[in-house]
Write a protein that holds these residues in place. Structure first.
Motif, PDB file in Angstrom:
ATOM      1  N   LYS A 304      -4.223  10.428   5.831  1.00 25.57           N
ATOM      2  CA  LYS A 304      -4.432   9.475   6.920  1.00 25.57           C
ATOM      3  C   LYS A 304      -4.941   8.138   6.385  1.00 25.57           C
ATOM      4  N   LEU A 305      -5.891   8.222   5.429  1.00 23.13           N
ATOM      5  CA  LEU A 305      -6.448   6.994   4.863  1.00 23.13           C
ATOM      6  C   LEU A 305      -5.364   6.188   4.145  1.00 23.13           C
ATOM      7  N   ARG A 307      -2.098   6.248   4.670  1.00 21.39           N
ATOM      8  CA  ARG A 307      -1.174   5.664   5.633  1.00 21.39           C
ATOM      9  C   ARG A 307      -1.784   4.434   6.312  1.00 21.39           C
ATOM     10  N   ARG A 308      -3.080   4.526   6.646  1.00 22.10           N
ATOM     11  CA  ARG A 308      -3.741   3.399   7.287  1.00 22.10           C
ATOM     12  C   ARG A 308      -3.805   2.191   6.346  1.00 22.10           C
ATOM     13  N   SER A 311      -0.360   0.778   5.789  1.00 19.19           N
ATOM     14  CA  SER A 311       0.047   0.005   6.957  1.00 19.19           C
ATOM     15  C   SER A 311      -0.566  -1.393   6.924  1.00 19.19           C
ATOM     16  N   ARG A 312      -1.827  -1.472   6.519  1.00 17.45           N
ATOM     17  CA  ARG A 312      -2.500  -2.768   6.444  1.00 17.45           C
ATOM     18  C   ARG A 312      -1.884  -3.637   5.337  1.00 17.45           C
TER      19      ARG A 312
END
Length: 545
Positions: A304-305, A307-308, A311-312
């Motif tokens: 999750k980290l 991907r986040r 994304s940024r």
């Protein structure tokens, strides 16, 4: 430009809706343009080859959009770039009244053909009106039967504009109307345009003319943007916008660096956690089931980290791309000329007049040729180029010119390459027969003629592109030319290309003769001697540093 203020609230005369145009080769030139042209004057600007002349032909209905539409309210009249090239036409043809004048003359000579009366309608005094229009344009006494090939390029342009003034069209399109015009003629054109009625769209690189426009439309990378005011106002607005775009780009780039750095730091932390987790698992600090659960939870959390953070980073990279698209990176011609090896004691040309004036050009001397339209500047250049005077034969004996080298390169005022069906590559290769195609392509790239553009037929090129091909044939010939002849070399060139031409010629080591109305160009080229023609001879003027 003088117009009725209420006209600006009237429906636009020209509307471009989602207009796109693609060449048969598949190269896209114009992309989804949405612009309305209202009453008043608009200066259409952009780099050479950006599509300005093509856009005028789309508005005039001589080309069909690939997609989208052009809507016009009223009739359209236009003056193309090549008025001076139409040597087979007469002055009456350029005025647009040749057929009616011939019809009136035929009837006066006894013809009763009904079609002649239909053509004449009520315009029986068309020849008198034509003479009046020529007189108003400062061409009093110019015969409507005179061949265009016997008048100067500047006079041909003035005749074409006089013809447009004779008509009553709501929409007028002008393509480089002040090319080749002397100071007097340019002033006449400026005044005519100032009082022009209806909707006027002007393609030009003439800063003074562009500054007189009500609006400026900028064609760049296939899109069209409009600005209020003339050239100076447009440049100021564009500069402000570019400064803001560059600041935004720098800010976006800094944000991208921060996001990438944070992404890298997070990867280090995740790698450290995984290492600790493996150590705990290996030494069995906790029950196996608990260790496996925590490892799975850690993997999910790490995913999750990532991907986040990814994304940024992607968002930051996208912002950089968007900001970069708003910052212009305009190409420009870049040419390093080979040395022609001309010694200072080599005589390259001589000039004599019927009044007894003489002048000789030696070595790398630079000479400017000035004078009003029709005085014989182009004739002088043609005599140096090939020994045969072109243009006004009556004036050709007033000043005689003779070259003393056969290594001569000439860029004439009329950009006639005499090879319209041949490709750019073939035309330039002919001047350098010993150079390989790859080397020729590399040279052409310096003139911004790249990729499939080198296979385009010369006849399909814009005025600026045609001039670049001519410059390439002249400046890159092998062996190098010892004497360069330039007749109005900045016609059709955008400002950055003029800068590049000056840069290239600054280091040229041969003789240079430049016929121009542009005093600033002569100064930038460090011209040391000026021949001022007056129709009966010339006056030699030395230029102080």
């Amino acid at each position: 430009m003088s117009t009725d203020p209420s006209a600006f609230s009237a429906p636009p005369a020209v509307v471009l809706s989602n207009l796109s145009f693609t060449w048969p080769s598949g190269a896209e030139l114009l992309t989804r343009i949405n612009v309305a042209f209202t009453a008043g004057s608009t200066g259409l600007v952009g780099a050479n080859g950006s599509g300005k002349s093509t856009l005028l032909r789309l508005i005039a209905g001589r080309l069909t959009p690939t997609s989208g539409s052009v809507s016009v309210r009223g009739t359209v009249a236009s003056a193309p770039q090549d008025l001076g090239l139409r040597s087979a036409d007469t002055v009456g043809d350029l005025l647009g009244v040749r057929s009616r004048i011939d019809a009136v003359r035929a009837v006066e000579n006894g013809s009763c053909d009904p079609s002649l009366f239909d053509l004449i309608a009520d315009d029986w005094d068309v020849e008198r009106r034509a003479e009046g229009a020529l007189a108003e344009a400062g061409l009093d006494g110019l015969d409507v039967d005179r061949p265009v090939g016997t008048v100067s390029g500047g006079e041909a342009v003035r005749v074409g504009l006089a013809g447009l003034r004779m008509t009553d069209h709501r929409i007028t399109l002008l393509d480089e109307p002040t090319n080749s015009l002397d100071r007097y003629s340019r002033s006449a054109v400026y005044e005519a345009i100032r009082t022009w009625s209806g909707t006027l769209i002007v393609v030009s690189h003439d800063v003074r003319l562009l500054d007189s426009m009500d609006r400026t439309a900028d064609l760049h990378d296939g899109t069209l943007s409009t600005f209020g005011g003339g050239w100076s106002d447009y440049r100021a607005q564009l500069a402000d916008g570019q400064h803001a775009a560059e600041r935004a780009l720098r800010s976006a780039e800094e944000t991208l660096k921060v996001e990438r750095r944070q992404r890298a730091v997070a990867e280090v932390a995740l790698a450290r956690r995984q290492r600790y987790a493996r150590t705990d698992f290996d030494i069995k600090r906790r029950p196996k089931s608990i260790m496996q659960t925590r490892r799975m939870q850690a993997q999910v959390s790490a995913g999750k980290l990532r991907r986040r953070l990814d994304s940024r980073v992607d968002a930051a990279r996208s912002a950089v791309d968007d900001r970069a698209d708003s910052v212009r990176r305009d190409d420009r011609i870049r040419v390093d000329l080979p040395s022609p090896g001309v010694p200072a004691g080599r005589r390259l040309a001589e000039f004599t007049s019927c009044r007894g004036e003489t002048f000789e050009l030696w070595g790398a001397e630079r000479v400017g040729v000035i004078g009003p339209n029709g005085v014989g500047k182009t004739t002088l250049i043609s005599m140096l180029a090939d020994g045969s005077p072109h243009g006004r034969a009556m004036r050709s004996t007033a000043v005689m010119a003779r070259a003393h080298t056969d290594r001569i390169g000439c860029v004439p005022q009329l950009r006639d390459l005499r090879a319209d069906a041949e490709s750019v590559l073939d035309v330039v290769s002919a001047t350098s027969p010993n150079a390989s195609p790859d080397r020729i392509r590399a040279r052409l790239a310096r003139f911004l003629l790249r990729g499939d553009a080198v296979h385009q037929a010369v006849g399909s090129l814009s005025g600026g592109e045609r001039l670049r091909v001519l410059l390439a044939t002249v400046l890159l010939s092998d062996p190098p030319n010892q004497l360069l002849l330039l007749d109005e070399p900045t016609n059709d060139l955008d400002s950055s290309s003029v800068d590049a031409l000056v840069d290239a010629l600054t280091g040229y080591g041969g003789g240079l003769v430049v016929a121009t109305h542009d005093d600033a160009l002569l100064k930038r080229l460090a011209v040391g001697t000026v021949l001022e023609l007056d129709g009966d001879g010339f006056r030699v003027r030395r230029v102080r540093d």
